[in-house]
Design a protein around this motif. Structure first.
Motif, PDB file in Angstrom:
ATOM      1  N   ARG A 166       0.830  -1.211   0.000  1.00  0.00           N
ATOM      2  CA  ARG A 166       0.000   0.000   0.000  1.00  0.00           C
ATOM      3  C   ARG A 166       0.861   1.256   0.000  1.00  0.00           C
ATOM      4  O   ARG A 166       0.532   2.252  -0.654  1.00  0.00           O
ATOM      5  N   LEU A 167       1.975   1.222   0.723  1.00  0.00           N
ATOM      6  CA  LEU A 167       2.903   2.355   0.705  1.00  0.00           C
ATOM      7  C   LEU A 167       3.500   2.559  -0.686  1.00  0.00           C
ATOM      8  O   LEU A 167       3.641   3.695  -1.150  1.00  0.00           O
ATOM      9  N   CYS A 168       3.851   1.469  -1.356  1.00  0.00           N
ATOM     10  CA  CYS A 168       4.414   1.588  -2.705  1.00  0.00           C
ATOM     11  C   CYS A 168       3.403   2.208  -3.665  1.00  0.00           C
ATOM     12  O   CYS A 168       3.764   3.040  -4.510  1.00  0.00           O
ATOM     13  N   THR A 169       2.150   1.821  -3.548  1.00  0.00           N
ATOM     14  CA  THR A 169       1.120   2.422  -4.394  1.00  0.00           C
ATOM     15  C   THR A 169       0.969   3.907  -4.100  1.00  0.00           C
ATOM     16  O   THR A 169       0.815   4.728  -5.020  1.00  0.00           O
ATOM     17  N   LEU A 173       2.125   7.349  -6.662  1.00  0.00           N
ATOM     18  CA  LEU A 173       1.257   8.462  -7.040  1.00  0.00           C
ATOM     19  C   LEU A 173       1.780   9.802  -6.542  1.00  0.00           C
ATOM     20  O   LEU A 173       1.558  10.835  -7.179  1.00  0.00           O
ATOM     21  N   ARG A 174       2.480   9.805  -5.403  1.00  0.00           N
ATOM     22  CA  ARG A 174       2.875  11.057  -4.757  1.00  0.00           C
ATOM     23  C   ARG A 174       4.306  11.484  -5.047  1.00  0.00           C
ATOM     24  O   ARG A 174       4.632  12.661  -4.882  1.00  0.00           O
ATOM     25  N   PHE A 175       5.169  10.569  -5.448  1.00  0.00           N
ATOM     26  CA  PHE A 175       6.579  10.925  -5.594  1.00  0.00           C
ATOM     27  C   PHE A 175       6.773  11.872  -6.770  1.00  0.00           C
ATOM     28  O   PHE A 175       6.436  11.541  -7.913  1.00  0.00           O
ATOM     29  N   PHE A 176       7.311  13.058  -6.479  1.00  0.00           N
ATOM     30  CA  PHE A 176       7.574  14.081  -7.495  1.00  0.00           C
ATOM     31  C   PHE A 176       6.342  14.341  -8.351  1.00  0.00           C
ATOM     32  O   PHE A 176       6.431  14.485  -9.566  1.00  0.00           O
ATOM     33  N   ALA A 177       5.180  14.370  -7.709  1.00  0.00           N
ATOM     34  CA  ALA A 177       3.936  14.575  -8.454  1.00  0.00           C
ATOM     35  C   ALA A 177       3.945  15.947  -9.105  1.00  0.00           C
ATOM     36  O   ALA A 177       4.162  16.964  -8.456  1.00  0.00           O
ATOM     37  N   GLY A 184       7.001   8.060 -13.426  1.00  0.00           N
ATOM     38  CA  GLY A 184       7.415   6.675 -13.597  1.00  0.00           C
ATOM     39  C   GLY A 184       8.743   6.319 -12.972  1.00  0.00           C
ATOM     40  O   GLY A 184       9.162   5.157 -13.064  1.00  0.00           O
ATOM     41  N   MET A 185       9.433   7.268 -12.323  1.00  0.00           N
ATOM     42  CA  MET A 185      10.740   6.958 -11.746  1.00  0.00           C
ATOM     43  C   MET A 185      10.608   5.991 -10.578  1.00  0.00           C
ATOM     44  O   MET A 185      11.393   5.044 -10.449  1.00  0.00           O
ATOM     45  N   PHE A 186       9.597   6.198  -9.734  1.00  0.00           N
ATOM     46  CA  PHE A 186       9.448   5.317  -8.575  1.00  0.00           C
ATOM     47  C   PHE A 186       9.124   3.899  -9.019  1.00  0.00           C
ATOM     48  O   PHE A 186       9.678   2.933  -8.489  1.00  0.00           O
ATOM     49  N   ARG A 187       8.229   3.744  -9.989  1.00  0.00           N
ATOM     50  CA  ARG A 187       7.885   2.400 -10.452  1.00  0.00           C
ATOM     51  C   ARG A 187       9.094   1.722 -11.099  1.00  0.00           C
ATOM     52  O   ARG A 187       9.288   0.511 -10.945  1.00  0.00           O
ATOM     53  N   LYS A 188       9.911   2.485 -11.791  1.00  0.00           N
ATOM     54  CA  LYS A 188      11.101   1.916 -12.420  1.00  0.00           C
ATOM     55  C   LYS A 188      12.075   1.398 -11.371  1.00  0.00           C
ATOM     56  O   LYS A 188      12.565   0.255 -11.466  1.00  0.00           O
ATOM     57  N   VAL A 189      12.358   2.217 -10.359  1.00  0.00           N
ATOM     58  CA  VAL A 189      13.295   1.796  -9.314  1.00  0.00           C
ATOM     59  C   VAL A 189      12.708   0.632  -8.516  1.00  0.00           C
ATOM     60  O   VAL A 189      13.426  -0.304  -8.135  1.00  0.00           O
ATOM     61  N   LEU A 229      -1.604  -1.170 -10.049  1.00  0.00           N
ATOM     62  CA  LEU A 229      -2.229  -1.463 -11.332  1.00  0.00           C
ATOM     63  C   LEU A 229      -1.744  -0.480 -12.388  1.00  0.00           C
ATOM     64  O   LEU A 229      -1.344   0.650 -12.084  1.00  0.00           O
ATOM     65  N   ASP A 230      -1.804  -0.909 -13.620  1.00  0.00           N
ATOM     66  CA  ASP A 230      -1.444  -0.089 -14.773  1.00  0.00           C
ATOM     67  C   ASP A 230      -2.681   0.042 -15.657  1.00  0.00           C
ATOM     68  O   ASP A 230      -3.068  -0.915 -16.333  1.00  0.00           O
TER      69      ASP A 230
END
Length: 406
Positions: A166-169, A173-177, A184-189, A229-230
């Motif tokens: 849940r934190l990752c989700t 959404l919030r990282f560098f919004a 997409g940087m957080f999902r990539k890492v 989800l994507d």
């Protein structure tokens, strides 16, 4: 003529005086010890110096009266060269973790521990972590350091997979919004970090100290497959890695590995039934083979039976096998059909008042009687019905009411 400045010589060196008959001067040549090349260079410099100029010699003594030649003197580096070297070393020093990032990593450990102890404060803790991370993290390298610390803490806590996913989700959404180039940087890492752990699965399977972390990671992947989800659909890469982990766990059919596999399938089995039915069938076949092995713990057999029952419900329930968009369309169709059935089976008419509120049953019956009376009067006026017919109909209704009372 002033003598040249004194020179300190190494031990064991030989000196010889060479006379210059043409110029009327003499100079000293210093021999070198075996393997001492610095003395040779010094001798060459002394021979090339113009010591005939007495004025130059006096200036050297006046500017530096205590000057001495030293073979062990430190290397002289011009100021411009030192500045250039500092500029070249600058980017390498900036790549090292800064103090703010280190402080944030310590705070991250405290926040995750707080969330593990008090999961009800998820909203407050998640917003606090994301706001601090947006202020501290400035590059992908910093984000990788944060991700490593996040995995280190989350995989060490049992029963923390749901909140970790849940934190990752939330961070996705919030990282560098709203910032350019950060989408997409957080999902990539996160994907790279998950892939690195998947690649190290055999090492974690063979080491008892890391086996518990592997189980926590498998459950985390199952939760992440459901939550991250994507465009409303699960991510295929997460599904492939999850199936690979489950298959490798069943290759070592210990009690803890089978329990972990059962828990992961209970979590995301409905999605796997819809998106990967063949792979799920192979996992169930493997579980059936393991269940027939003698010596398996008695607590594992009921867990397998409950998993089989859950799978039968996945197959019967179309809602769990559909994607979110298909599930919404399915629910809308069911609601429309139910509403039509209710309208078809409803004999009485529903009346609404001027304020839009439905009338009570007594008020509706009164309006029905008034409407029926108006229709009867119209039929009598048109000659379709007579008063005798109306009286006979009323008498039949009276008899029906008496029969119902008895």
């Amino acid at each position: 003529m002033s003598p040249p400045p004194p020179v300190s010589l190494p031990r064991g060196s030989r000196t010889s005086i060479v006379n210059d008959h043409q110029n009327g001067s003499h100079w000293v040549r210093y021999g070198e010890t075996a393997g001492d090349r610095k003395n040779e260079n010094l001798s060459h410099q002394l021979t090339t110096m113009n010591l005939n100029n007495a004025t130059e010699g006096r200036q050297m003594q006046r500017l530096s009266p205590s000057f001495q030649w030293r073979l062990d003197a430190p290397e002289f580096i011009p100021l411009a060269v030192r500045r250039q070297q500092a500029m070249d070393e600058g980017p390498q020093q900036s790549e090292q973790p800064n103090d703010q990032l280190q402080c944030f990593l310590w705070e991250l450990v405290n926040w995750l521990s707080h969330l593990y102890m008090e999961p009800g404060n998820f909203d407050i803790i998640s917003h606090q972590i994301s706001s601090q991370m947006n202020c501290v993290v400035r590059s992908e390298r910093d984000l990788m350091a944060v991700m490593d610390k996040f995995f280190e803490i989350c995989l060490s806590y049992p029963h923390f997979s749901y909140h970790a996913a849940r934190l990752c989700t939330h961070f996705n959404l919030r990282f560098f919004a709203g910032r350019e180039g950060a989408s997409g940087m957080f999902r990539k890492v996160l994907s790279e970090r998950c892939q690195a752990t998947v690649d190290a699965r055999f090492t974690m399977l063979t080491e008892p100290a890391l086996l518990a972390q592997l189980h926590n990671f498998v459950l985390f992947m199952a939760e992440l497959y459901l939550q991250l989800l994507d465009d409303g659909r699960p991510i295929e890469a997460l599904r492939n890695n999850l199936l690979l982990l489950l298959d490798d766990l069943l290759k070592f059919p210990s009690e803890v590995n089978v329990k972990c596999c059962i828990s992961a399938l209970k979590c995301c089995g409905a999605y796997l039934q819809h998106y990967a039915p063949n792979e799920l069938q192979s996992l169930f076949d493997r579980l059936q083979e393991i269940a027939s092995i003698d010596g398996l713990s008695l607590c594992v057999v009921p867990a397998l039976e409950s998993l089989v029952k859950a799978r039968s419900q996945w197959e019967k329930s179309s809602l769990q096998m559909l994607s979110p968009e298909e599930a919404c369309a399915w629910a809308k169709d069911i609601a429309e059909k139910a509403a039509n059935i209710v309208l078809e089976q409803c004999d009485s008419t529903t009346y609404y008042g001027p304020d839009g509120v439905p009338l009570t049953n007594e008020e509706s019956e009164f309006l029905d009687e008034a409407e029926q009376q108006c229709r009867d009067e119209e039929l009598i006026a048109d000659g379709v019905l007579s008063e005798d017919d109306i009286i006979a109909e009323a008498y039949e209704e009276f008899l029906q009411m008496q029969a119902s009372k008895k």
